[in-house]
Scaffold this motif. Sequence first.
Motif, PDB file in Angstrom:
ATOM      1  N   UNK A   1      -9.158  17.671  57.325  1.00  0.00           N
ATOM      2  CA  UNK A   1      -8.597  18.675  58.240  1.00  0.00           C
ATOM      3  C   UNK A   1      -7.199  18.275  58.702  1.00  0.00           C
ATOM      4  N   UNK A   2      -7.010  16.986  58.976  1.00  0.00           N
ATOM      5  CA  UNK A   2      -5.692  16.513  59.414  1.00  0.00           C
ATOM      6  C   UNK A   2      -4.662  16.681  58.298  1.00  0.00           C
ATOM      7  N   UNK A   3      -5.059  16.420  57.066  1.00  0.00           N
ATOM      8  CA  UNK A   3      -4.149  16.602  55.924  1.00  0.00           C
ATOM      9  C   UNK A   3      -3.728  18.070  55.792  1.00  0.00           C
ATOM     10  N   UNK A   4      -4.667  18.963  56.055  1.00  0.00           N
ATOM     11  CA  UNK A   4      -4.340  20.396  55.997  1.00  0.00           C
ATOM     12  C   UNK A   4      -3.303  20.754  57.068  1.00  0.00           C
ATOM     13  N   UNK A   5      -3.460  20.164  58.238  1.00  0.00           N
ATOM     14  CA  UNK A   5      -2.497  20.417  59.307  1.00  0.00           C
ATOM     15  C   UNK A   5      -1.128  19.848  58.963  1.00  0.00           C
ATOM     16  N   UNK A   6      -1.130  18.696  58.299  1.00  0.00           N
ATOM     17  CA  UNK A   6       0.145  18.117  57.888  1.00  0.00           C
ATOM     18  C   UNK A   6       0.850  19.006  56.863  1.00  0.00           C
TER      19      UNK A   6
ATOM     20  N   UNK B   1       5.346  21.716  56.084  1.00  0.00           N
ATOM     21  CA  UNK B   1       6.227  22.164  55.004  1.00  0.00           C
ATOM     22  C   UNK B   1       6.645  23.622  55.174  1.00  0.00           C
ATOM     23  N   UNK B   2       5.889  24.359  55.976  1.00  0.00           N
ATOM     24  CA  UNK B   2       6.156  25.797  56.148  1.00  0.00           C
ATOM     25  C   UNK B   2       6.468  26.129  57.605  1.00  0.00           C
ATOM     26  N   UNK B   3       7.062  25.202  58.316  1.00  0.00           N
ATOM     27  CA  UNK B   3       7.278  25.380  59.757  1.00  0.00           C
ATOM     28  C   UNK B   3       8.102  26.616  60.089  1.00  0.00           C
ATOM     29  N   UNK B   4       9.018  26.991  59.190  1.00  0.00           N
ATOM     30  CA  UNK B   4       9.880  28.151  59.452  1.00  0.00           C
ATOM     31  C   UNK B   4       9.280  29.466  58.959  1.00  0.00           C
ATOM     32  N   UNK B   5       8.173  29.411  58.216  1.00  0.00           N
ATOM     33  CA  UNK B   5       7.526  30.628  57.705  1.00  0.00           C
ATOM     34  C   UNK B   5       6.012  30.428  57.636  1.00  0.00           C
ATOM     35  N   UNK B   6       5.472  29.951  58.724  1.00  0.00           N
ATOM     36  CA  UNK B   6       4.054  29.608  58.763  1.00  0.00           C
ATOM     37  C   UNK B   6       3.167  30.835  58.563  1.00  0.00           C
ATOM     38  N   UNK B   7       3.613  32.002  59.040  1.00  0.00           N
ATOM     39  CA  UNK B   7       2.820  33.232  58.908  1.00  0.00           C
ATOM     40  C   UNK B   7       2.704  33.688  57.455  1.00  0.00           C
ATOM     41  N   UNK B   8       3.609  33.226  56.598  1.00  0.00           N
ATOM     42  CA  UNK B   8       3.581  33.626  55.202  1.00  0.00           C
ATOM     43  C   UNK B   8       3.080  32.493  54.300  1.00  0.00           C
TER      44      UNK B   8
ATOM     45  N   UNK C   1      -5.058  23.143  67.929  1.00  0.00           N
ATOM     46  CA  UNK C   1      -4.384  24.333  68.458  1.00  0.00           C
ATOM     47  C   UNK C   1      -3.036  23.973  69.083  1.00  0.00           C
ATOM     48  N   UNK C   2      -2.992  22.847  69.791  1.00  0.00           N
ATOM     49  CA  UNK C   2      -1.740  22.438  70.440  1.00  0.00           C
ATOM     50  C   UNK C   2      -0.677  22.090  69.392  1.00  0.00           C
ATOM     51  N   UNK C   3      -1.097  21.438  68.312  1.00  0.00           N
ATOM     52  CA  UNK C   3      -0.180  21.095  67.221  1.00  0.00           C
ATOM     53  C   UNK C   3       0.440  22.357  66.617  1.00  0.00           C
ATOM     54  N   UNK C   4      -0.395  23.350  66.322  1.00  0.00           N
ATOM     55  CA  UNK C   4       0.105  24.602  65.743  1.00  0.00           C
ATOM     56  C   UNK C   4       0.983  25.361  66.725  1.00  0.00           C
ATOM     57  N   UNK C   5       0.648  25.283  67.996  1.00  0.00           N
ATOM     58  CA  UNK C   5       1.461  25.949  69.010  1.00  0.00           C
ATOM     59  C   UNK C   5       2.873  25.367  69.047  1.00  0.00           C
ATOM     60  N   UNK C   6       2.955  24.033  68.965  1.00  0.00           N
ATOM     61  CA  UNK C   6       4.270  23.371  68.937  1.00  0.00           C
ATOM     62  C   UNK C   6       5.027  23.738  67.668  1.00  0.00           C
ATOM     63  N   UNK C   7       4.304  23.753  66.546  1.00  0.00           N
ATOM     64  CA  UNK C   7       4.944  24.043  65.263  1.00  0.00           C
ATOM     65  C   UNK C   7       5.465  25.480  65.207  1.00  0.00           C
ATOM     66  N   UNK C   8       4.755  26.397  65.823  1.00  0.00           N
ATOM     67  CA  UNK C   8       5.192  27.795  65.826  1.00  0.00           C
ATOM     68  C   UNK C   8       6.509  27.990  66.571  1.00  0.00           C
TER      69      UNK C   8
END
Length: 381
Positions: A221-226, A230-237, A189-196
């Motif tokens: 699971x870690x590979x999925x997070x990595x 690639x989509x850091x600027x459009x993670x919601x899409x 969750x913390x990783x995704x929060x930073x990425x958002x």
Amino acid sequence: MEFNSLKDSFERVAKKQKVSYSKTHKVADLIVQEIDKAIQMVQSSTLEYKSKLAELKKKLQEVSPLSQLEGTQKELNIALSKYPKALEKVLNPDISKAYRNIEFDSRVVNQIIACHFYRQGLFEIGDCLIAEAQDVEAAATMKLLFQELHQILEAMKSWNLKPALKWAAANSDKLKENGSDLHLRLHHLQFLKILQKGSRDEALKYARTNFVSFAGNHMAEIQKLMGCLLYSDRLHESPYAHLLSSTNWDTVTEKLTRQFCNLLGKSYESPLSVAIAAGIQSLPPLLKFMTVMAGKKHEWQTTKQLPVPIELDKEFQFHSIFVCPVSKEQSTDDNPPMMLSCGHVLCKQSINKMSKNGSKSFKCPYCPTGINLTQCRQLMF
């Protein structure tokens, strides 16, 4: 079935109330409109106001016949008068005949109630109860156990994971022993929060620092997070948009609460809540039985078992139940399940009968193995 009829009765009352309110409200609006028109005409006209009032009275009688409102209100009153009778029929107010007169230790009861308040984060109410009961030591102990948990949960409501991560790091060894992946979930969750926030470099740095120790068992699971990088600027899409769902936070919050209580040696659910919920399910059949067996009150007070079988939902079944395949009796503390040397299980009394209280060996009733009482071992479920 009885509660369905009660629900139907309530819905009928609610429907009558809505109809009555709607008609009354509509008529009231029309009356206000006619009165406003009459006032305007009186103020703008030199004609005598008495004729205007007579005309207003006539219009009001046309708009709202009194009998119409009285009829609607009468139907509502009839429905309201019937509902308490239906409620009393289903929800019997006298439950004294369905429970025993047992003396409770008031100190223990106060601690159970206070513990329930502390679990809910209602610390002031719990302190007030214990202060009134003059049991300060119990208050201090129970309060400290759950205060840290609620501070962590409150922080998570504000999307602040630092207290949770600190607690998980301090208890990482115990969490691993329990087979819990909570620590990784929090880092997730913390990783995704930073990425958002759009900081891909910072998110990558965080992953390298905190995911290495989990790579052995959670690489997929870690590979999925990595892949999210690639989509850091459009993670919601992105294909990983589901990882941003708020349900993930709810799941981790519940998992943290369970693990926190587990490490404290406490149950996840409040014992008081469980006892009340189970009692609510048990009460109707007991009341029905005692109504039929009104003359058996004394027997009910002295018996060691419930007079009727009570089927509770699965969430209230905490212990395995063993029934001896020979005697067909349920195991008890005095008649526990015993495993024979061949692996089959019988109750102790059945083994004693077949071995003549240990004076001779016997054959297992399910295989040809010879059994000696000294070789039997009690099973703990």
